[in-house]
Design an enzyme around this catalytic site. Structure first.
Site, PDB file in Angstrom:
ATOM      1  N   ARG A  14       0.808  -1.222   0.000  1.00  0.00           N
ATOM      2  CA  ARG A  14       0.000   0.000   0.000  1.00  0.00           C
ATOM      3  C   ARG A  14       0.845   1.278   0.000  1.00  0.00           C
ATOM      4  O   ARG A  14       0.343   2.359  -0.232  1.00  0.00           O
ATOM      5  CB  ARG A  14      -0.954  -0.014   1.212  1.00  0.00           C
ATOM      6  CG  ARG A  14      -2.077  -1.038   1.044  1.00  0.00           C
ATOM      7  CD  ARG A  14      -2.804  -1.326   2.351  1.00  0.00           C
ATOM      8  NE  ARG A  14      -2.082  -2.286   3.189  1.00  0.00           N
ATOM      9  CZ  ARG A  14      -2.505  -2.708   4.378  1.00  0.00           C
ATOM     10  NH1 ARG A  14      -3.634  -2.221   4.884  1.00  0.00           N
ATOM     11  NH2 ARG A  14      -1.797  -3.589   5.079  1.00  0.00           N
ATOM     12  N   THR A  79       1.626 -12.874   9.218  1.00  0.00           N
ATOM     13  CA  THR A  79       2.285 -12.495  10.474  1.00  0.00           C
ATOM     14  C   THR A  79       2.548 -13.712  11.378  1.00  0.00           C
ATOM     15  O   THR A  79       3.546 -13.745  12.098  1.00  0.00           O
ATOM     16  CB  THR A  79       1.435 -11.457  11.235  1.00  0.00           C
ATOM     17  OG1 THR A  79       0.058 -11.887  11.268  1.00  0.00           O
ATOM     18  CG2 THR A  79       1.471 -10.102  10.539  1.00  0.00           C
ATOM     19  N   ASP A 102       5.931  -1.525  11.530  1.00  0.00           N
ATOM     20  CA  ASP A 102       5.152  -0.405  11.007  1.00  0.00           C
ATOM     21  C   ASP A 102       4.249   0.228  12.058  1.00  0.00           C
ATOM     22  O   ASP A 102       3.320   0.950  11.718  1.00  0.00           O
ATOM     23  CB  ASP A 102       4.346  -0.836   9.770  1.00  0.00           C
ATOM     24  CG  ASP A 102       3.263  -1.869  10.097  1.00  0.00           C
ATOM     25  OD1 ASP A 102       3.251  -2.402  11.228  1.00  0.00           O
ATOM     26  OD2 ASP A 102       2.430  -2.138   9.214  1.00  0.00           O
ATOM     27  N   ASN A 226       0.518   1.961   6.919  1.00  0.00           N
ATOM     28  CA  ASN A 226       0.377   1.074   5.763  1.00  0.00           C
ATOM     29  C   ASN A 226       0.399   1.833   4.450  1.00  0.00           C
ATOM     30  O   ASN A 226       0.534   1.242   3.392  1.00  0.00           O
ATOM     31  CB  ASN A 226      -0.930   0.292   5.867  1.00  0.00           C
ATOM     32  CG  ASN A 226      -0.931  -0.615   7.089  1.00  0.00           C
ATOM     33  OD1 ASN A 226      -0.047  -1.456   7.245  1.00  0.00           O
ATOM     34  ND2 ASN A 226      -1.883  -0.421   7.964  1.00  0.00           N
ATOM     35  N   ARG A 332      27.836  25.462   3.469  1.00  0.00           N
ATOM     36  CA  ARG A 332      27.919  24.014   3.228  1.00  0.00           C
ATOM     37  C   ARG A 332      28.812  23.349   4.253  1.00  0.00           C
ATOM     38  O   ARG A 332      29.362  23.979   5.150  1.00  0.00           O
ATOM     39  CB  ARG A 332      28.409  23.769   1.807  1.00  0.00           C
ATOM     40  CG  ARG A 332      27.392  24.221   0.758  1.00  0.00           C
ATOM     41  CD  ARG A 332      28.027  24.295  -0.612  1.00  0.00           C
ATOM     42  NE  ARG A 332      28.656  23.025  -0.982  1.00  0.00           N
ATOM     43  CZ  ARG A 332      29.587  22.921  -1.935  1.00  0.00           C
ATOM     44  NH1 ARG A 332      30.002  23.995  -2.603  1.00  0.00           N
ATOM     45  NH2 ARG A 332      30.094  21.739  -2.220  1.00  0.00           N
ATOM     46  N   TYR A 386      39.406  24.813  -7.219  1.00  0.00           N
ATOM     47  CA  TYR A 386      39.383  23.552  -7.978  1.00  0.00           C
ATOM     48  C   TYR A 386      40.035  23.778  -9.330  1.00  0.00           C
ATOM     49  O   TYR A 386      39.660  24.707 -10.056  1.00  0.00           O
ATOM     50  CB  TYR A 386      37.913  23.136  -8.155  1.00  0.00           C
ATOM     51  CG  TYR A 386      37.707  21.795  -8.808  1.00  0.00           C
ATOM     52  CD1 TYR A 386      38.351  20.660  -8.329  1.00  0.00           C
ATOM     53  CD2 TYR A 386      36.857  21.665  -9.904  1.00  0.00           C
ATOM     54  CE1 TYR A 386      38.146  19.428  -8.933  1.00  0.00           C
ATOM     55  CE2 TYR A 386      36.642  20.433 -10.504  1.00  0.00           C
ATOM     56  CZ  TYR A 386      37.300  19.313 -10.018  1.00  0.00           C
ATOM     57  OH  TYR A 386      37.095  18.098 -10.607  1.00  0.00           O
ATOM     58  N   SER A 404      36.824  44.187  -3.920  1.00  0.00           N
ATOM     59  CA  SER A 404      35.754  43.512  -4.654  1.00  0.00           C
ATOM     60  C   SER A 404      36.279  42.815  -5.902  1.00  0.00           C
ATOM     61  O   SER A 404      37.316  43.201  -6.452  1.00  0.00           O
ATOM     62  CB  SER A 404      34.697  44.538  -5.057  1.00  0.00           C
ATOM     63  OG  SER A 404      34.101  45.044  -3.889  1.00  0.00           O
ATOM     64  N   ALA A 422      40.863  45.862  -5.783  1.00  0.00           N
ATOM     65  CA  ALA A 422      39.672  45.361  -6.481  1.00  0.00           C
ATOM     66  C   ALA A 422      40.059  44.825  -7.856  1.00  0.00           C
ATOM     67  O   ALA A 422      40.945  45.352  -8.519  1.00  0.00           O
ATOM     68  CB  ALA A 422      38.648  46.477  -6.624  1.00  0.00           C
ATOM     69  N   ARG A 439      45.837  44.777 -12.130  1.00  0.00           N
ATOM     70  CA  ARG A 439      45.014  45.467 -13.120  1.00  0.00           C
ATOM     71  C   ARG A 439      45.850  45.931 -14.292  1.00  0.00           C
ATOM     72  O   ARG A 439      46.971  46.400 -14.115  1.00  0.00           O
ATOM     73  CB  ARG A 439      44.398  46.716 -12.507  1.00  0.00           C
ATOM     74  CG  ARG A 439      43.489  46.406 -11.363  1.00  0.00           C
ATOM     75  CD  ARG A 439      43.013  47.719 -10.793  1.00  0.00           C
ATOM     76  NE  ARG A 439      42.523  47.489  -9.451  1.00  0.00           N
ATOM     77  CZ  ARG A 439      42.508  48.421  -8.512  1.00  0.00           C
ATOM     78  NH1 ARG A 439      42.975  49.627  -8.759  1.00  0.00           N
ATOM     79  NH2 ARG A 439      42.058  48.128  -7.332  1.00  0.00           N
TER      80      ARG A 439
HETATM   81  C1  UD1 Z   1      -1.976  -6.405  11.328  1.00  0.00           C
HETATM   82  C2  UD1 Z   1      -2.913  -7.309  12.130  1.00  0.00           C
HETATM   83  C3  UD1 Z   1      -4.176  -6.512  12.470  1.00  0.00           C
HETATM   84  C4  UD1 Z   1      -3.793  -5.260  13.243  1.00  0.00           C
HETATM   85  C5  UD1 Z   1      -2.737  -4.440  12.523  1.00  0.00           C
HETATM   86  C6  UD1 Z   1      -2.199  -3.374  13.441  1.00  0.00           C
HETATM   87  C7  UD1 Z   1      -2.568  -9.626  11.354  1.00  0.00           C
HETATM   88  C8  UD1 Z   1      -3.121 -10.717  10.535  1.00  0.00           C
HETATM   89  N1  UD1 Z   1      -3.261  -8.472  11.355  1.00  0.00           N
HETATM   90  O1  UD1 Z   1      -2.652  -6.060  10.148  1.00  0.00           O
HETATM   91  O2  UD1 Z   1      -5.058  -7.299  13.249  1.00  0.00           O
HETATM   92  O3  UD1 Z   1      -4.943  -4.473  13.478  1.00  0.00           O
HETATM   93  O4  UD1 Z   1      -1.630  -5.265  12.114  1.00  0.00           O
HETATM   94  O5  UD1 Z   1      -1.311  -2.506  12.822  1.00  0.00           O
HETATM   95  O6  UD1 Z   1      -1.565  -9.789  11.988  1.00  0.00           O
HETATM   96  N2  UD1 Z   1       4.738  -9.042   8.074  1.00  0.00           N
HETATM   97  C9  UD1 Z   1       5.751  -9.985   7.972  1.00  0.00           C
HETATM   98  N3  UD1 Z   1       5.525 -11.114   7.245  1.00  0.00           N
HETATM   99  C10 UD1 Z   1       4.373 -11.376   6.619  1.00  0.00           C
HETATM  100  C11 UD1 Z   1       3.328 -10.399   6.716  1.00  0.00           C
HETATM  101  C12 UD1 Z   1       3.549  -9.253   7.456  1.00  0.00           C
HETATM  102  O7  UD1 Z   1       6.822  -9.795   8.535  1.00  0.00           O
HETATM  103  O8  UD1 Z   1       4.252 -12.422   5.987  1.00  0.00           O
HETATM  104  C13 UD1 Z   1       4.991  -7.817   8.840  1.00  0.00           C
HETATM  105  C14 UD1 Z   1       4.806  -6.537   8.033  1.00  0.00           C
HETATM  106  O9  UD1 Z   1       6.037  -6.167   7.428  1.00  0.00           O
HETATM  107  C15 UD1 Z   1       4.358  -5.547   9.085  1.00  0.00           C
HETATM  108  C16 UD1 Z   1       3.636  -6.407  10.116  1.00  0.00           C
HETATM  109  O10 UD1 Z   1       4.051  -7.740   9.870  1.00  0.00           O
HETATM  110  O11 UD1 Z   1       5.449  -4.905   9.718  1.00  0.00           O
HETATM  111  C17 UD1 Z   1       2.113  -6.313   9.984  1.00  0.00           C
HETATM  112  O12 UD1 Z   1       1.734  -6.707   8.678  1.00  0.00           O
HETATM  113  P1  UD1 Z   1       0.663  -5.899   7.845  1.00  0.00           P
HETATM  114  O13 UD1 Z   1       0.498  -6.566   6.517  1.00  0.00           O
HETATM  115  O14 UD1 Z   1       0.948  -4.473   7.862  1.00  0.00           O
HETATM  116  O15 UD1 Z   1      -0.647  -6.218   8.710  1.00  0.00           O
HETATM  117  P2  UD1 Z   1      -1.941  -5.344   8.876  1.00  0.00           P
HETATM  118  O16 UD1 Z   1      -2.844  -5.570   7.713  1.00  0.00           O
HETATM  119  O17 UD1 Z   1      -1.598  -3.957   9.222  1.00  0.00           O
HETATM  120 CA    CA Z   2       0.277  -2.818   9.275  1.00  0.00          CA
END
Ligand code: UD1
Ligand code: CA
Length: 460
Positions: A14, A79, A102, A226, A332, A386, A404, A422, A439
């Site tokens: 996203r 997750t 995130d 996201n 700089r 340079y 100047s 100058a 000059r």
């Molecule tokens: C997730 C939760 C949701 C919660 C929200 C809060 C799940 C299924 N859902 O949704 O309930 O409200 O977070 O912010 O957990 N990630 C991995 N590997 C994967 C998938 C994701 O490491 O296979 C990581 C992503 O990089 C991210 C985190 O897990 O940092 C959450 O994943 P994301 O896809 O953002 O989940 P949400 O849809 O936000």
């Molecule tokens: Ca998320």
């Protein structure tokens, strides 16, 4: 032993970005670094970051972080799968705290409270929930008639009625280590996204799940990023906080909503910052200084009573007490201005050290140069540092008057007390107290102009 798992393997679709989501910055700092700071606040924790999509960039980013183990999740199956991969890398653990890369605004105290609540309740998991104004996108907390936790339903799997629930899952969990290891292999991916949801672990009653929701009052603390819109919301919140901290420290911000501050910028009392100024990185401003409208200042240290007039750009520089810079000056990297130096409009400096009271007030380039005390550098002076191959140094002594439109062809030096006329092109060292000029003699043709004008006007 406590293991902290940071989830950062997702593609972050996203965001529509070639950069991994967790490396995007809010208020000048990558989201992942914020989450890692929170993780590091827990004493004795072992930190595992799960990486997958964009893992090269994340590994590079973490190459100096000796306290972090990387676990590779490939492919990214959700997750729940991510935590399984992390625990394989980490080995056994009494407790597992799961954070999302995130969710960048979590406070350390909230994490401590979450761990504490689970231990106190002897629950298999405690997790953070909150009730934001707009729950769109989050997993919803389904409770029974008596308010007991039933399960988490992801938005994409939710019924219309479930979507109307405003309490959401923050994505932050403290697990009993034995429970989570036992439960993860039981997950199924029969859901709208075809993923192993970590959230389903919380309602695996047959594995002895007893989940305790811990509510967070301030929903902004658990905001997830996201999309670019959500990133902008987090960025704005952090910068508003930074502006508040600056004011608490005694700075006057004129039209604070227009001023952009990283939270790393430090102010002493009685600093005034005019509208639309931006201050970033390791910038410090000492007492009584004034930052003009539209100035952009990064990684620089400003002494007391400094005046930066409007629209200056200042990077990696040090400015001494009472110095005056701008308007429209560009300092700089490696610029060092001592006390009471004056740098005027359209002056560019780079690796330039100007001693106390030196002045360069108009239209000048000073690169790779030392300028002594009280020396005056006139309008249009240029250090030719340079030669097309290498940079060379110019040294100008104290009490020098550089007229100047002078070019100083480096390497070259001008001794103390010398005068450079100058229009001079300085190609040889000028001894102390000497006058240097290059000059060609001036020729005046008396009475020439009227005839010239007559000839020209007849032609047209
Ligand atoms: C997730 C939760 C949701 C919660 C929200 C809060 C799940 C299924 N859902 O949704 O309930 O409200 O977070 O912010 O957990 N990630 C991995 N590997 C994967 C998938 C994701 O490491 O296979 C990581 C992503 O990089 C991210 C985190 O897990 O940092 C959450 O994943 P994301 O896809 O953002 O989940 P949400 O849809 O936000
Ligand atoms: Ca998320």
């Amino acid at each position: 032993m406590l293991t902290v798992v940071v989830l950062a393997a997702g593609r972050g679709v996203r965001m529509r970005s070639g950069i991994p989501k967790v490396l995007h910055e809010a208020a000048g700092r990558p989201l992942l670094d914020r989450v890692l700071s929170a993780a590091r606040s827990l004493p004795g924790a072992r930190i595992v970051v799960v990486v997958g999509a964009g893992r090269e960039a994340i590994s590079r980013h973490l190459s100096d972080a000796g306290d972090v183990t990387l676990a590779v999740q490939e492919p990214q199956l959700g997750t729940g799968d991510a935590v399984r991969v992390a625990l394989e890398a980490a080995g056994g653990s009494d407790e597992v705290l799961v954070l999302s890369g995130d969710v960048p605004l979590l406070r350390e105290a909230t994490l401590a409270r979450l761990l504490e609540e689970r231990r106190r309740a002897r629950a298999s998991v405690a997790f953070l929930t909150t009730t934001p104004a707009d729950p769109t996108g989050y997993g919803r907390i389904v409770r029974d008639a008596s308010g007991g936790f039933v399960r988490i339903v992801e938005e994409k799997d939710a019924s219309d009625a479930e979507r109307r629930i405003r309490e959401v899952n923050a994505g932050v969990y403290a697990f009993d280590g034995a429970f989570v290891s036992r439960a993860l292999p039981r997950l199924s991916k029969e859901n709208a996204q075809g993923e192993y949801y970590l959230t389903d672990v919380l309602s695996l009653r047959e594995e002895g799940a007893r989940a305790v929701p811990v509510q967070v009052e301030d929903a902004s603390e658990v905001m997830g990023v996201n999309s670019r819109r959500e990133l902008a919301a987090v960025d704005a919140l952090l910068r508003t906080r930074a502006a508040g901290a600056a004011m608490d420290a005694g700075a006057t911000l004129l039209r604070p909503e227009t001023i952009t501050l990283d939270e790393t910028v430090a102010f002493e009392p009685d600093v005034v910052v005019e509208p639309f100024a931006s201050l970033f990185g390791a910038t410090r401003v000492a007492k009584g200084s004034r930052i003009g409208q539209g100035a952009v200042i990064r990684d620089s240290v400003l002494g007391a009573g400094v005046t930066v007039r409007p629209y200056c750009v200042i990077e990696s520089s040090r400015i001494g007490d009472g110095a005056v810079v701008g308007p429209f000056a560009r300092l700089r990297e490696g610029t060092e201005l001592a006390e009471n130096v004056h740098i005027g409009n359209f002056v560019e400096t780079k690796k330039a050290r100007l001693a106390k009271g030196a002045k360069a007030n108009h239209l000048t380039y000073l690169g790779d140069v030392e300028v002594g005390e009280r020396t005056n550098v006139g309008a249009g002076v240029i250090t030719c540092n340079y030669d097309g191959f290498a940079k060379h140094k110019t040294t100008i002594g104290k009490d020098v008057f550089v007229g100047s439109d002078v070019q100083l062809v480096a390497p070259v030096s001008v001794g103390d007390g010398a005068i450079v006329g100058a229009g001079t092109t300085v190609t040889q060292d000028v001894p102390a107290d000497a006058l240097a000029t290059s000059r060609s003699p001036q020729a005046n043709v008396p009475g020439y102009a009227p005839g010239y004008r007559e000839r020209k006007s007849k032609k047209n």
